[in-house]
Motif scaffolding. Sequence first.
Motif, PDB file in Angstrom:
ATOM      1  N   PRO A 123     -55.993  13.709  -3.420  1.00  0.00           N
ATOM      2  CA  PRO A 123     -56.709  14.873  -3.336  1.00  0.00           C
ATOM      3  C   PRO A 123     -58.048  14.797  -2.547  1.00  0.00           C
ATOM      4  O   PRO A 123     -58.681  15.787  -2.101  1.00  0.00           O
ATOM      5  CB  PRO A 123     -56.959  15.499  -4.786  1.00  0.00           C
ATOM      6  CG  PRO A 123     -56.813  13.959  -5.629  1.00  0.00           C
ATOM      7  CD  PRO A 123     -55.589  13.325  -4.698  1.00  0.00           C
ATOM      8  N   GLN A 124     -58.708  13.469  -2.820  1.00  0.00           N
ATOM      9  CA  GLN A 124     -60.040  13.258  -2.016  1.00  0.00           C
ATOM     10  C   GLN A 124     -59.776  13.577  -0.465  1.00  0.00           C
ATOM     11  O   GLN A 124     -60.531  13.845   0.083  1.00  0.00           O
ATOM     12  CB  GLN A 124     -60.577  11.768  -2.293  1.00  0.00           C
ATOM     13  CG  GLN A 124     -60.813  11.626  -3.933  1.00  0.00           C
ATOM     14  CD  GLN A 124     -59.804  11.175  -4.586  1.00  0.00           C
ATOM     15  OE1 GLN A 124     -58.532  11.281  -4.306  1.00  0.00           O
ATOM     16  NE2 GLN A 124     -59.970  10.806  -5.831  1.00  0.00           N
ATOM     17  N   ARG A 148     -55.105  26.477  -1.915  1.00  0.00           N
ATOM     18  CA  ARG A 148     -55.257  25.168  -1.543  1.00  0.00           C
ATOM     19  C   ARG A 148     -56.002  24.764  -3.001  1.00  0.00           C
ATOM     20  O   ARG A 148     -55.840  23.324  -3.296  1.00  0.00           O
ATOM     21  CB  ARG A 148     -56.504  25.168  -0.539  1.00  0.00           C
ATOM     22  CG  ARG A 148     -56.552  23.594  -0.031  1.00  0.00           C
ATOM     23  CD  ARG A 148     -57.615  23.831   1.144  1.00  0.00           C
ATOM     24  NE  ARG A 148     -57.981  22.360   1.719  1.00  0.00           N
ATOM     25  CZ  ARG A 148     -58.775  22.281   2.519  1.00  0.00           C
ATOM     26  NH1 ARG A 148     -59.250  23.164   3.218  1.00  0.00           N
ATOM     27  NH2 ARG A 148     -58.873  21.040   3.127  1.00  0.00           N
ATOM     28  N   LEU A 149     -56.845  25.547  -3.536  1.00  0.00           N
ATOM     29  CA  LEU A 149     -57.583  24.817  -4.884  1.00  0.00           C
ATOM     30  C   LEU A 149     -56.512  24.604  -5.816  1.00  0.00           C
ATOM     31  O   LEU A 149     -56.569  23.517  -6.389  1.00  0.00           O
ATOM     32  CB  LEU A 149     -58.358  26.074  -5.388  1.00  0.00           C
ATOM     33  CG  LEU A 149     -59.371  25.912  -6.600  1.00  0.00           C
ATOM     34  CD1 LEU A 149     -60.308  24.931  -6.222  1.00  0.00           C
ATOM     35  CD2 LEU A 149     -59.922  27.088  -7.086  1.00  0.00           C
ATOM     36  N   VAL A 150     -55.535  25.511  -6.001  1.00  0.00           N
ATOM     37  CA  VAL A 150     -54.492  25.066  -6.820  1.00  0.00           C
ATOM     38  C   VAL A 150     -53.544  23.791  -6.624  1.00  0.00           C
ATOM     39  O   VAL A 150     -53.292  22.907  -7.486  1.00  0.00           O
ATOM     40  CB  VAL A 150     -53.395  26.212  -6.828  1.00  0.00           C
ATOM     41  CG1 VAL A 150     -51.997  25.858  -7.921  1.00  0.00           C
ATOM     42  CG2 VAL A 150     -53.978  27.360  -7.774  1.00  0.00           C
ATOM     43  N   GLU A 151     -53.280  23.713  -5.304  1.00  0.00           N
ATOM     44  CA  GLU A 151     -52.729  22.237  -4.788  1.00  0.00           C
ATOM     45  C   GLU A 151     -53.530  21.268  -5.002  1.00  0.00           C
ATOM     46  O   GLU A 151     -52.970  20.221  -5.682  1.00  0.00           O
ATOM     47  CB  GLU A 151     -52.155  22.655  -3.315  1.00  0.00           C
ATOM     48  CG  GLU A 151     -51.825  21.198  -2.488  1.00  0.00           C
ATOM     49  CD  GLU A 151     -50.393  21.141  -3.201  1.00  0.00           C
ATOM     50  OE1 GLU A 151     -49.782  19.889  -2.704  1.00  0.00           O
ATOM     51  OE2 GLU A 151     -49.693  21.940  -3.775  1.00  0.00           O
ATOM     52  N   ILE A 152     -54.826  21.024  -4.802  1.00  0.00           N
ATOM     53  CA  ILE A 152     -55.828  20.159  -5.185  1.00  0.00           C
ATOM     54  C   ILE A 152     -55.778  19.829  -6.489  1.00  0.00           C
ATOM     55  O   ILE A 152     -55.591  18.549  -7.142  1.00  0.00           O
ATOM     56  CB  ILE A 152     -56.960  19.864  -4.427  1.00  0.00           C
ATOM     57  CG1 ILE A 152     -56.869  20.218  -2.937  1.00  0.00           C
ATOM     58  CG2 ILE A 152     -58.008  18.874  -4.843  1.00  0.00           C
ATOM     59  CD1 ILE A 152     -58.191  20.440  -2.120  1.00  0.00           C
ATOM     60  N   ALA A 153     -55.963  20.781  -7.551  1.00  0.00           N
ATOM     61  CA  ALA A 153     -55.908  20.746  -9.112  1.00  0.00           C
ATOM     62  C   ALA A 153     -54.781  19.986  -9.369  1.00  0.00           C
ATOM     63  O   ALA A 153     -54.832  19.142 -10.358  1.00  0.00           O
ATOM     64  CB  ALA A 153     -56.220  22.142  -9.285  1.00  0.00           C
ATOM     65  N   GLN A 154     -53.513  20.505  -8.808  1.00  0.00           N
ATOM     66  CA  GLN A 154     -52.043  19.707  -9.409  1.00  0.00           C
ATOM     67  C   GLN A 154     -52.172  18.326  -8.892  1.00  0.00           C
ATOM     68  O   GLN A 154     -51.622  17.773  -9.555  1.00  0.00           O
ATOM     69  CB  GLN A 154     -50.893  20.800  -8.795  1.00  0.00           C
ATOM     70  CG  GLN A 154     -50.886  22.027  -9.567  1.00  0.00           C
ATOM     71  CD  GLN A 154     -49.702  22.831  -8.750  1.00  0.00           C
ATOM     72  OE1 GLN A 154     -49.118  22.655  -7.582  1.00  0.00           O
ATOM     73  NE2 GLN A 154     -49.449  23.799  -9.433  1.00  0.00           N
ATOM     74  N   MET A 155     -52.800  17.881  -7.746  1.00  0.00           N
ATOM     75  CA  MET A 155     -52.708  16.597  -7.137  1.00  0.00           C
ATOM     76  C   MET A 155     -53.623  15.845  -8.144  1.00  0.00           C
ATOM     77  O   MET A 155     -53.319  14.530  -8.402  1.00  0.00           O
ATOM     78  CB  MET A 155     -53.209  16.584  -5.743  1.00  0.00           C
ATOM     79  CG  MET A 155     -52.308  17.239  -4.782  1.00  0.00           C
ATOM     80  SD  MET A 155     -53.038  17.278  -3.113  1.00  0.00           S
ATOM     81  CE  MET A 155     -53.087  15.643  -2.470  1.00  0.00           C
ATOM     82  N   LEU A 156     -54.757  16.418  -8.784  1.00  0.00           N
ATOM     83  CA  LEU A 156     -55.515  15.679  -9.821  1.00  0.00           C
ATOM     84  C   LEU A 156     -55.092  15.534 -11.219  1.00  0.00           C
ATOM     85  O   LEU A 156     -54.830  14.490 -11.701  1.00  0.00           O
ATOM     86  CB  LEU A 156     -56.831  16.555  -9.621  1.00  0.00           C
ATOM     87  CG  LEU A 156     -57.783  16.181  -8.594  1.00  0.00           C
ATOM     88  CD1 LEU A 156     -58.780  17.488  -8.595  1.00  0.00           C
ATOM     89  CD2 LEU A 156     -58.200  14.951  -8.430  1.00  0.00           C
ATOM     90  N   GLY A 157     -54.288  16.682 -11.591  1.00  0.00           N
ATOM     91  CA  GLY A 157     -53.872  16.625 -12.964  1.00  0.00           C
ATOM     92  C   GLY A 157     -52.371  16.981 -13.225  1.00  0.00           C
ATOM     93  O   GLY A 157     -51.970  16.954 -14.268  1.00  0.00           O
ATOM     94  N   GLY A 158     -51.540  17.322 -12.438  1.00  0.00           N
ATOM     95  CA  GLY A 158     -50.284  17.587 -12.602  1.00  0.00           C
ATOM     96  C   GLY A 158     -50.134  18.905 -12.405  1.00  0.00           C
ATOM     97  O   GLY A 158     -50.761  19.856 -12.217  1.00  0.00           O
ATOM     98  N   HIS A 163     -62.866  19.962 -10.943  1.00  0.00           N
ATOM     99  CA  HIS A 163     -62.799  18.922  -9.882  1.00  0.00           C
ATOM    100  C   HIS A 163     -62.406  19.362  -8.597  1.00  0.00           C
ATOM    101  O   HIS A 163     -63.106  18.837  -7.582  1.00  0.00           O
ATOM    102  CB  HIS A 163     -61.949  17.702 -10.524  1.00  0.00           C
ATOM    103  CG  HIS A 163     -62.370  16.497  -9.831  1.00  0.00           C
ATOM    104  ND1 HIS A 163     -61.501  15.246 -10.093  1.00  0.00           N
ATOM    105  CD2 HIS A 163     -63.240  16.165  -8.782  1.00  0.00           C
ATOM    106  CE1 HIS A 163     -61.797  14.265  -9.497  1.00  0.00           C
ATOM    107  NE2 HIS A 163     -62.936  14.758  -8.652  1.00  0.00           N
ATOM    108  N   ALA A 164     -61.213  20.131  -8.541  1.00  0.00           N
ATOM    109  CA  ALA A 164     -60.922  20.414  -7.119  1.00  0.00           C
ATOM    110  C   ALA A 164     -61.835  21.462  -6.542  1.00  0.00           C
ATOM    111  O   ALA A 164     -62.149  21.269  -5.229  1.00  0.00           O
ATOM    112  CB  ALA A 164     -59.441  21.327  -7.495  1.00  0.00           C
TER     113      ALA A 164
END
Length: 550
Positions: A491-492, A524-534, A544-545
């Motif tokens: 995600p970073q 995109r916000l949802v995708e990065i949040a899922q990459m961070l926490g599932g 965080h996203a």
Amino acid sequence: MITSLSIKNYALIDSLQVQFSQGFSIITGETGAGKSILLGGLSLILGKRADLSSIKDVSKKCILEAVFDITNYNLKKLFEANDIDYEPQTIIRREILPSGKSRAFINDSPVNLNVLQLLSEQLIDIHSQHETLQLVDDSFQFEIIDAFAKNDGVLKTYALHLKEHKMVQKELDVLLKFKAEAIKEYEYNSFLLKELTEANLVEGEQEVLEEEYETLNNIEEISESLLHSNQLLSNEETGVLSILNQLKSNFKKISPYSNKYQNLFERMDSSFIELDDVFTEMERLQEQLEADPERLEKVNSKLLLLNNLFKKHLVSTVLELIQVREVLSEKVSETENLDENIQKKEKELKTKNEALNKLSKELHDNRTKAIPKLSEQLETILKDLGMPNAKFQISLNYGNTFFTNGKDDLSFLFTANKGGQFNELKKAASGGELSRIMLAIKSILSKYKQLPTIMFDEIDSGVSGEISNKMGQIMLQMSQYMQVFAITHLPQIAAKGHTHFKVYKEDVENVTVTNLKKLNHDERLVEIAQMLGGIEISTSALAHAKQLLN
């Protein structure tokens, strides 16, 4: 840069069409979603060999097409060399037919895969953790140093002089080889030429000499015949002229009586005049006739010489002998002038050597100045990428051989550990370290030369959060100068992109297909949040996203 991609009937892709922009583009997706399929399709467009297994529906053809903006790539000469219409917006298309055969087109011109690969090398660089062989290649290492040393102009001038140098060297080698062969024949050719020159050949002389020989060789018979003939014509009582003169007198008396007599008289008069002229000519020939044994010997000798020369050179006329003499003269002259021509070529080669030496030294000096700065920048970047003890030992040995890029032998050594032994890159660095070194090098190159679009395929595997953040920052900086893609799970890095695409699978009419979607800000916000926490997005992951995106 690639501006659009269209894929139809390929692997799990039914139909996909996507537009790309400048800058830094991110591609994410769950494992198995089809990122490798996307890369596979792009690889086919860039010249990879195809097979029937690539087709989704084997009853239809597979079509893959990409549009590239090549305005700033200086590729017109490449297009001209391969007889392809140049277009700033160039379209590359691959078709895989149900039969298994494939076709390739550049701007609707059919091309073979070699041409397609030649062009694609200038358009896209697909780089993964396992594709770092380029790093250990001397030519690529020189490319890095020369870009940093701003040697482009000197290299072009050097290449031009090297081409001319090779051409002059080749011409000199031909002359030296010719001389070695010609010397063997020179003495024999010189002997033959001297023989023909001393023969004083004159076109048509053979016939004249043969006639003179026959006259001199049969002078007694000719003299007797002329004397007897003169007597037959000139005897006062029985000579032909005397008798013909009497006939004329007889008919002159009766010619007034009839035209018939007059005609006979005129014919007798004409005959008398002709015979009298013959008599005069025979007297002249008899006066000229003189035995000359010495001249006869000379004529005979010359005829014997000509006949010997005819046999030796397999000809039958003096004209042909003259032609042989001219050919021999050219051969001998060429051999005699060889040393002068060789000296000229050697002088020309010396001039080319001096120019190449000057340019080689300039390249060497520029590289020598650039290497410490290049090493420093690489080590600084690698420190940010989690390799604080990375050190380069780059050195040049100025030799005596003209290579395609100067006279330098390059030693490009590396160590990843403090106090470690310097070694070649392929021996001193792991796969992950090589990937980071390549990223560092590409980031530096992007500032100094026009690079093709680069696609990093999970180059961040096994990298921690803070280092991945630095990686993303480097890629973002590179995108100021070129188009950059990153296929990533981190995600970073994903948050650094200007645009974000997601590869995903879905079931359509009980058939699984792969698709690619450009995400808006919320997606995109949802995708990065899922990459961070599932899949189940927590409040902290969403926060965080947002923080990463901001």
